[in-house]
Design a protein around this motif. Structure first.
Motif, PDB file in Angstrom:
ATOM      1  N   VAL A 189     -17.105  32.453  33.346  1.00  0.00           N
ATOM      2  CA  VAL A 189     -18.106  33.511  33.187  1.00  0.00           C
ATOM      3  C   VAL A 189     -18.495  34.052  34.568  1.00  0.00           C
ATOM      4  CG1 VAL A 189     -20.476  34.006  32.434  1.00  0.00           C
ATOM      5  CG2 VAL A 189     -18.982  32.571  31.023  1.00  0.00           C
ATOM      6  N   PHE A 190     -18.658  35.355  34.659  1.00  0.00           N
ATOM      7  CA  PHE A 190     -19.076  35.988  35.908  1.00  0.00           C
ATOM      8  C   PHE A 190     -20.161  37.014  35.608  1.00  0.00           C
ATOM      9  CE2 PHE A 190     -15.360  38.233  34.268  1.00  0.00           C
ATOM     10  CZ  PHE A 190     -15.786  39.548  34.239  1.00  0.00           C
ATOM     11  N   ASP A 191     -20.923  37.351  36.643  1.00  0.00           N
ATOM     12  CA  ASP A 191     -21.945  38.386  36.510  1.00  0.00           C
ATOM     13  C   ASP A 191     -21.268  39.745  36.505  1.00  0.00           C
ATOM     14  OD1 ASP A 191     -23.990  36.517  36.533  1.00  0.00           O
ATOM     15  OD2 ASP A 191     -24.351  36.722  38.679  1.00  0.00           O
ATOM     16  N   PHE A 192     -21.690  40.589  35.602  1.00  0.00           N
ATOM     17  CA  PHE A 192     -21.185  41.953  35.525  1.00  0.00           C
ATOM     18  C   PHE A 192     -22.386  42.881  35.460  1.00  0.00           C
ATOM     19  CE2 PHE A 192     -19.818  45.704  33.125  1.00  0.00           C
ATOM     20  CZ  PHE A 192     -18.796  46.125  33.950  1.00  0.00           C
ATOM     21  N   TYR A 193     -22.415  43.847  36.363  1.00  0.00           N
ATOM     22  CA  TYR A 193     -23.545  44.778  36.465  1.00  0.00           C
ATOM     23  C   TYR A 193     -23.131  46.156  35.962  1.00  0.00           C
ATOM     24  CZ  TYR A 193     -25.306  41.122  39.503  1.00  0.00           C
ATOM     25  OH  TYR A 193     -25.720  39.917  40.001  1.00  0.00           O
ATOM     26  N   ARG A 194     -24.054  46.818  35.321  1.00  0.00           N
ATOM     27  CA  ARG A 194     -23.845  48.198  34.885  1.00  0.00           C
ATOM     28  C   ARG A 194     -24.923  49.062  35.518  1.00  0.00           C
ATOM     29  NH1 ARG A 194     -21.804  48.534  28.763  1.00  0.00           N
ATOM     30  NH2 ARG A 194     -22.865  50.521  28.934  1.00  0.00           N
ATOM     31  N   VAL A 195     -24.495  50.029  36.304  1.00  0.00           N
ATOM     32  CA  VAL A 195     -25.419  51.029  36.825  1.00  0.00           C
ATOM     33  C   VAL A 195     -25.531  52.080  35.725  1.00  0.00           C
ATOM     34  CG1 VAL A 195     -25.818  52.785  38.581  1.00  0.00           C
ATOM     35  CG2 VAL A 195     -24.780  50.583  39.221  1.00  0.00           C
ATOM     36  N   CYS A 196     -26.718  52.201  35.173  1.00  0.00           N
ATOM     37  CA  CYS A 196     -26.971  53.078  34.032  1.00  0.00           C
ATOM     38  C   CYS A 196     -27.657  54.346  34.519  1.00  0.00           C
ATOM     39  CB  CYS A 196     -27.844  52.350  33.018  1.00  0.00           C
ATOM     40  SG  CYS A 196     -27.171  50.764  32.481  1.00  0.00           S
ATOM     41  N   LEU A 197     -26.869  55.378  34.715  1.00  0.00           N
ATOM     42  CA  LEU A 197     -27.436  56.652  35.170  1.00  0.00           C
ATOM     43  C   LEU A 197     -28.106  57.360  34.004  1.00  0.00           C
ATOM     44  CD1 LEU A 197     -24.617  57.967  37.515  1.00  0.00           C
ATOM     45  CD2 LEU A 197     -26.749  56.861  38.150  1.00  0.00           C
ATOM     46  N   GLN A 198     -29.262  57.878  34.269  1.00  0.00           N
ATOM     47  CA  GLN A 198     -30.066  58.560  33.256  1.00  0.00           C
ATOM     48  C   GLN A 198     -29.918  60.068  33.464  1.00  0.00           C
ATOM     49  OE1 GLN A 198     -31.649  56.385  31.024  1.00  0.00           O
ATOM     50  NE2 GLN A 198     -30.637  54.784  32.220  1.00  0.00           N
ATOM     51  N   ASP A 199     -28.816  60.614  32.949  1.00  0.00           N
ATOM     52  CA  ASP A 199     -28.502  62.031  33.143  1.00  0.00           C
ATOM     53  C   ASP A 199     -29.707  62.922  32.878  1.00  0.00           C
ATOM     54  OD1 ASP A 199     -26.192  60.502  32.661  1.00  0.00           O
ATOM     55  OD2 ASP A 199     -25.150  62.111  31.638  1.00  0.00           O
ATOM     56  N   HIS A 200     -30.354  62.690  31.751  1.00  0.00           N
ATOM     57  CA  HIS A 200     -31.471  63.544  31.318  1.00  0.00           C
ATOM     58  C   HIS A 200     -32.591  63.554  32.354  1.00  0.00           C
ATOM     59  CE1 HIS A 200     -32.207  59.469  30.003  1.00  0.00           C
ATOM     60  NE2 HIS A 200     -33.456  59.749  29.651  1.00  0.00           N
ATOM     61  N   ASN A 201     -32.891  62.411  32.948  1.00  0.00           N
ATOM     62  CA  ASN A 201     -33.963  62.349  33.945  1.00  0.00           C
ATOM     63  C   ASN A 201     -33.524  62.927  35.289  1.00  0.00           C
ATOM     64  OD1 ASN A 201     -35.658  61.158  32.074  1.00  0.00           O
ATOM     65  ND2 ASN A 201     -35.041  59.088  32.650  1.00  0.00           N
ATOM     66  N   ILE A 202     -32.272  62.728  35.632  1.00  0.00           N
ATOM     67  CA  ILE A 202     -31.747  63.299  36.879  1.00  0.00           C
ATOM     68  C   ILE A 202     -31.750  64.821  36.789  1.00  0.00           C
ATOM     69  CG2 ILE A 202     -29.684  63.525  38.334  1.00  0.00           C
ATOM     70  CD1 ILE A 202     -29.068  60.545  37.551  1.00  0.00           C
ATOM     71  N   LEU A 203     -31.241  65.351  35.692  1.00  0.00           N
ATOM     72  CA  LEU A 203     -31.192  66.805  35.534  1.00  0.00           C
ATOM     73  C   LEU A 203     -32.598  67.403  35.461  1.00  0.00           C
ATOM     74  CD1 LEU A 203     -28.179  67.007  33.065  1.00  0.00           C
ATOM     75  CD2 LEU A 203     -28.192  67.600  35.509  1.00  0.00           C
ATOM     76  N   LYS A 204     -33.526  66.685  34.834  1.00  0.00           N
ATOM     77  CA  LYS A 204     -34.916  67.151  34.777  1.00  0.00           C
ATOM     78  C   LYS A 204     -35.529  67.162  36.179  1.00  0.00           C
ATOM     79  CE  LYS A 204     -38.153  64.570  32.930  1.00  0.00           C
ATOM     80  NZ  LYS A 204     -38.978  63.831  31.950  1.00  0.00           N
ATOM     81  N   THR A 205     -35.242  66.140  36.971  1.00  0.00           N
ATOM     82  CA  THR A 205     -35.758  66.080  38.343  1.00  0.00           C
ATOM     83  C   THR A 205     -35.225  67.259  39.157  1.00  0.00           C
ATOM     84  OG1 THR A 205     -35.983  63.678  38.262  1.00  0.00           O
ATOM     85  CG2 THR A 205     -35.805  64.680  40.454  1.00  0.00           C
ATOM     86  N   LEU A 206     -33.940  67.552  39.017  1.00  0.00           N
ATOM     87  CA  LEU A 206     -33.358  68.695  39.735  1.00  0.00           C
ATOM     88  C   LEU A 206     -34.009  70.011  39.312  1.00  0.00           C
ATOM     89  CD1 LEU A 206     -29.587  67.732  39.688  1.00  0.00           C
ATOM     90  CD2 LEU A 206     -31.088  67.808  41.683  1.00  0.00           C
ATOM     91  N   LYS A 207     -34.283  70.127  38.037  1.00  0.00           N
ATOM     92  CA  LYS A 207     -34.915  71.353  37.525  1.00  0.00           C
ATOM     93  C   LYS A 207     -36.336  71.507  38.069  1.00  0.00           C
ATOM     94  CE  LYS A 207     -36.106  73.627  33.205  1.00  0.00           C
ATOM     95  NZ  LYS A 207     -36.211  73.482  31.762  1.00  0.00           N
ATOM     96  N   ASN A 208     -37.046  70.389  38.197  1.00  0.00           N
ATOM     97  CA  ASN A 208     -38.438  70.429  38.642  1.00  0.00           C
ATOM     98  C   ASN A 208     -38.601  70.465  40.161  1.00  0.00           C
ATOM     99  OD1 ASN A 208     -39.273  70.362  35.981  1.00  0.00           O
ATOM    100  ND2 ASN A 208     -39.511  68.144  35.948  1.00  0.00           N
ATOM    101  N   CYS A 209     -37.584  70.102  40.894  1.00  0.00           N
ATOM    102  CA  CYS A 209     -37.643  70.068  42.368  1.00  0.00           C
ATOM    103  C   CYS A 209     -36.542  70.954  42.914  1.00  0.00           C
ATOM    104  CB  CYS A 209     -37.482  68.630  42.883  1.00  0.00           C
ATOM    105  SG  CYS A 209     -38.709  67.498  42.243  1.00  0.00           S
ATOM    106  N   ASN A 210     -36.863  72.194  43.154  1.00  0.00           N
ATOM    107  CA  ASN A 210     -35.861  73.184  43.543  1.00  0.00           C
ATOM    108  C   ASN A 210     -35.129  72.870  44.842  1.00  0.00           C
ATOM    109  OD1 ASN A 210     -36.384  74.723  41.273  1.00  0.00           O
ATOM    110  ND2 ASN A 210     -38.007  75.875  42.289  1.00  0.00           N
TER     111      ASN A 210
END
Length: 179
Positions: A79-100
């Motif tokens: 057994v080994f550790d496995f990591y998943r980086v979970c990108l939150q597209d919806h929050n990233i795109l919302k941040t871009l929209k709100n911060c020009n």
């Protein structure tokens, strides 16, 4: 309820580019060899491929930890550790929209670098994935500072506004600078 926004192909191409750079600069900073990433296995997923428990209403990304095992191995020692980086597209795109003044590529570079710093720290036992709530804020601040140190030497167009965004949100409270 608004429909979730997903990354499109051009977003994913920028993500691939940001990931290559983030892994390289993180490896250089921590003086990691190629074998480190074979031990600290990880994957990066976008919203479309996340499990329900990996989706956040506020974070831009998060790391999930799982136990991995090759299908042909039965022993617990495999057994080994496995990591998943979970990108939150919806929050990233919302941040871009709100911060020009933010651009997608430098924001993705920052986010992926930040999450890789977490993975390095977990895999080298410099931090515990299961950190008690009282220690999470200190660890987040430590990773925030390391991310900025790693990215500071880079001459990436539009990276300074991303750094400033996190500096401003750090002053306003960590709840607004979730990664």
């Amino acid at each position: 309820m608004a429909k979730a926004q997903y990354f499109r192909q051009h977003h994913k191409e920028l993500l691939k580019e940001a990931t290559v750079i983030a892994e390289e600069v993180t490896s250089d900073f921590f003086k990691l060899t190629g074998s480190h990433w074979r031990r600290a296995r990880y994957d990066i997923l976008t919203l479309k491929d996340l499990r329900a428990e990996e989706i956040s209403s506020h974070a831009l990304a998060m790391v999930a930890k799982y136990n991995g095992r090759h299908q042909d191995r039965l022993l617990q020692s495999a057994v080994f550790d496995f990591y998943r980086v979970c990108l939150q597209d919806h929050n990233i795109l919302k941040t871009l929209k709100n911060c020009n003044d933010l651009s997608l590529f430098p924001l993705l570079l920052y986010i992926v670098t930040h999450e890789l710093v977490h993975i390095v720290r977990f895999s080298q036992f410099l931090a515990l994935f299961e950190t008690p709530e009282v220690g999470k804020m200190e660890e987040e601040k430590r990773v925030y500072r390391l991310t900025q140190q790693i990215l500071a030497p880079l001459k990436v167009r539009d990276l300074p506004p991303v750094i400033q965004y996190y500096n401003d949100n750090l002053q306003g409270g960590w709840q607004y600078a979730n990664l």
